[in-house]
Design a protein around this motif. Structure first.
Motif: not given
Length: 210
Positions: A109-136
Motif C-alpha cells: 500500500i505504501q509503494t502504491i501510494s508513492t507510485n501514484l504521487g503521494a509523498k513519502a511519509a512515516s504515517k501510512v494513513k497520510k499517504q493513503i489519504e494523499e493517494m486517494m486525493d490524487i486518484t479521486e
C-alpha cells in the motif's frame, strides 16, 4: 485441486514410507509423494499418525500438502515496484505466514501510494489519504485501503491481534480489488482506446491509398 495445473483432482501414489521404521522409531508423521493424473506434477503430502490398530497399518489423519501453493494475482499493468512487494507477500501467504503476508500488504500500500504521487511519509494513513486525493477515488476505496493498512499493523506488532487464514483470505481479495481499480482497469481502458485509434488510422490510410 492440483497446485500445478489447477485442474487435476485425482492423485496417484508414487512413494510410500517403510511401515517398519515408522512403528519402530515411534514416528508421529510422515510424507508420501503423489503425482497429478493430468499434469503428472509431484505433490508431497504430510500425514499424521493417530494410532496403530494393528502392526501393519497405522491410522492417519490431517493430510497437508507440503508444496507451497501460490495464489493467483492479476499483475496486468501493475508497475514493477508494486509487483515486487506483492510477490513477496504471496510468498508468505503460500507458506501460511499470515502475519508476514499482512505486513507486506501494508508495504505494498505504501509503494502504491508513492507510485501514484503521494509523498513519502512515516504515517501510512497520510499517504493513503494523499493517494486517494490524487486518484479521486471515493470513500469506499479509501476505506478498503485503510483495512489493508490496519491488517498490516496487526501483522507487524505482536501486541495486536494475529492475522489468521480467514483474515488473510479477505486481505488478499482487498489487495486484488485495489490494484485492479488503480492499475489494471485503467490500463485496459487505455489499451482499448489505443487499439480503436489504430484501427481508425488503418482504415483511413486504406481509403486514402485506395
Amino acid at each position: 485441486m492440483c497446485p500445478h495445473c489447477k485442474t487435476g483432482a485425482r492423485y496417484t501414489l508414487t512413494t510410500s514410507p517403510n511401515i517398519n521404521y515408522l512403528r519402530r522409531d515411534n514416528i508421529n508423521s510422515f510424507i508420501v509423494n503423489y503425482s497429478c493424473e493430468i499434469c503428472l506434477g509431484p505433490i508431497p503430502v504430510r500425514w499424521d499418525i493417530s494410532n496403530w490398530p494393528d502392526q501393519n497399518n497405522p491410522n492417519v489423519q490431517n493430510p497437508k500438502e507440503v508444496l507451497p501453493v501460490r495464489e493467483p494475482f492479476d499483475f496486468t499493468y501493475v508497475p514493477n515496484e508494486v509487483c515486487v512487494e506483492i510477490e513477496e507477500a504471496l510468498d508468505c501467504l503460500s507458506v501460511s505466514a499470515y502475519n508476514g503476508f499482512a505486513a507486506l500488504c501494508r508495504r505494498a500500500i505504501q509503494t502504491i501510494s508513492t507510485n501514484l504521487g503521494a509523498k513519502a511519509a512515516s504515517k501510512v494513513k497520510k499517504q493513503i489519504e494523499e493517494m486517494m486525493d490524487i486518484t479521486e477515488l471515493g470513500n469506499e476505496w479509501k476505506d478498503l485501503a485503510f483495512q489493508i493498512m490496519l491488517s498490516g499493523h496487526d501483522g507487524s506488532h505482536p501486541n495486536l491481534p494475529d492475522v489468521d487464514v480467514d483474515r488473510a483470505s479477505v486481505l488478499l481479495t482487498l489487495l486484488q480489488d485495489l490494484t485492479y481499480e488503480l492499475y489494471t482497469r485503467p490500463g485496459k481502458v487505455k489499451e482499448a482506446a489505443q487499439l480503436r485509434q489504430e484501427a481508425i488510422d488503418k482504415k483511413n490510410k486504406e481509403e486514402t491509398n485506395g
